[in-house]
Design an enzyme around this catalytic site. Structure first.
Site, PDB file in Angstrom:
ATOM      1  N   THR A  53      10.291  -9.943  -0.418  1.00 41.35           N
ATOM      2  CA  THR A  53       9.565 -10.812  -1.403  1.00 41.35           C
ATOM      3  C   THR A  53       9.965 -10.473  -2.932  1.00 41.35           C
ATOM      4  OG1 THR A  53       7.596 -11.435  -2.161  1.00 41.35           O
ATOM      5  CG2 THR A  53       7.782  -9.421  -1.284  1.00 41.35           C
ATOM      6  N   TYR A  89       0.453  -5.742  -1.014  1.00 40.62           N
ATOM      7  CA  TYR A  89       1.404  -6.427  -0.233  1.00 40.62           C
ATOM      8  C   TYR A  89       2.855  -6.366  -0.664  1.00 40.62           C
ATOM      9  CZ  TYR A  89       4.632 -10.243   0.848  1.00 40.62           C
ATOM     10  OH  TYR A  89       5.650 -11.043   1.272  1.00 40.62           O
TER      11      TYR A  89
END
Length: 334
Positions: free
Chosen positions: A117, A141
């Site tokens: 990501t 995250y």
């Protein structure tokens, strides 16, 4: 036919990658606990229900299917949830990946394409974001994904496991044939939320921040069609199998669109008005995130070709079909 084990293959991006794998001549084998994925998305190869934290379930899957490689999507991916419940995020994203890697070693599988990501970068000091941009994630995250990338570095050196870490920006759209699409419960991603407003399922769109230092004051992101993203995964798999070399790549379009531009594009595609209301900025949201995808284009001979209008058109067709199906299903069960 070569098999590829696809963890999280019943989810949004994973299922589109299964479709792309099948089209490229591979057999995708979905390994998914169906906690957020959908059994109906597993239409391109067999489904093995299982959790990546369960070594025995993984071992049985590898033993029966004998994959040549892994595509790894199984993860906790909602930033706000990672902040509220970091234990779950690290347990799934880090511990689950370690269990998967141990199983790969036990079965001599040495290639993995990883769903990473752009959150590994954090607030970028300059745009567009290159792979050399400092890695300074600001959420559990993002930190969990960066931890996994670091683990891949060590496993590459020690065990010869080659990885392609694809750092996504904002995926959108759906299969043009309407077979699969974006279906989260609850839905938090911008494009499907705006489409909900266009369909009258939500009263308005809350714009989280309208005073950013951007041309129209709303946040700018790099939106990539999920089919372009899936094609990048297949290209990355081929690169690993042919070149035997680990890579970390940005996967985006290099074009930024603001929240306001997405709203206007939805209005053009659907012919519906999308009311908006101003809301506060979300903690940790940068003003602008846009990829420099040139390295992926060079190494993988890949380029995103679908524009924002196509993303929204395909998503709109899927969105309408999904809502119609839900309505029919509800009526049948009343």
């Amino acid at each position: 036919m070569q098999r590829v084990l696809v963890t999280g293959g019943a989810g949004y991006i994973g299922s589109h990658c299964c479709k792309a794998l099948a089209a490229a001549g591979y057999e995708p084998v979905v390994f998914d606990n169906l906690s957020t994925g959908h059994r109906s998305f597993c239409r391109f190869g067999p489904l093995i229900p299982g959790d990546i934290r369960d070594a025995d379930e993984l071992d049985r899957a590898f033993q029966s299917m004998m994959p040549v490689a892994v595509m790894h999507f199984a993860a906790q991916s909602i930033v706000s949830d990672s902040t509220a419940r970091p234990f779950d995020t690290y347990d799934i994203n880090v511990n689950g990946t370690l269990t998967l890697l141990r199983t790969m070693l036990n079965h001599n599988v040495r290639s993995i394409v990883f769903s990473s990501t752009c959150a590994v970068y954090g607030p970028a000091p300059r745009l567009p974001i290159m792979e050399a941009t400092p890695l300074q994630p600001i959420s559990p995250y993002g930190r969990s994904k960066l931890m996994v990338e670091r683990i891949f570095d060590d496993f590459d050196d020690a065990y010869g496991i080659r990885s392609a870490r694809l750092r996504y920006f904002n995926a959108g759209g759906a299969d043009p044939m309407g077979l699969i699409g974006e279906w989260h419960e609850p839905e938090t991603h911008l494009i499907p939320v705006v489409l909900d407003v266009a369909m009258g399922l939500r009263k308005s769109l809350r714009v989280n921040g309208s005073n950013y230092d951007t041309p129209d004051g709303t946040a700018v992101r790099d939106y990539i069609h999920v089919d372009d993203l899936a094609e990048a995964h297949v290209a990355a798999l081929r690169y690993l199998l042919e070149e035997d070399e680990s890579i970390a790549l940005n996967v985006g379009t290099g074009i930024g669109n603001s929240v306001d531009e997405v709203v206007r594009a939805v209005e053009r595609v659907t012919g519906m008005r999308v009311p908006t209301e101003d809301g506060p900025r979300r903690q940790g949201d940068p003003a602008e995130l846009v990829a420099d995808p040139s390295r992926a284009q060079s190494l993988l001979d890949w380029k995103a070709t679908r524009n924002l209008e196509t993303i929204i058109s395909d998503a709109w067709a899927w969105h309408q079909a999904l809502r119609q199906h839900e309505t029919v299903h509800h009526k049948e069960n009343v």
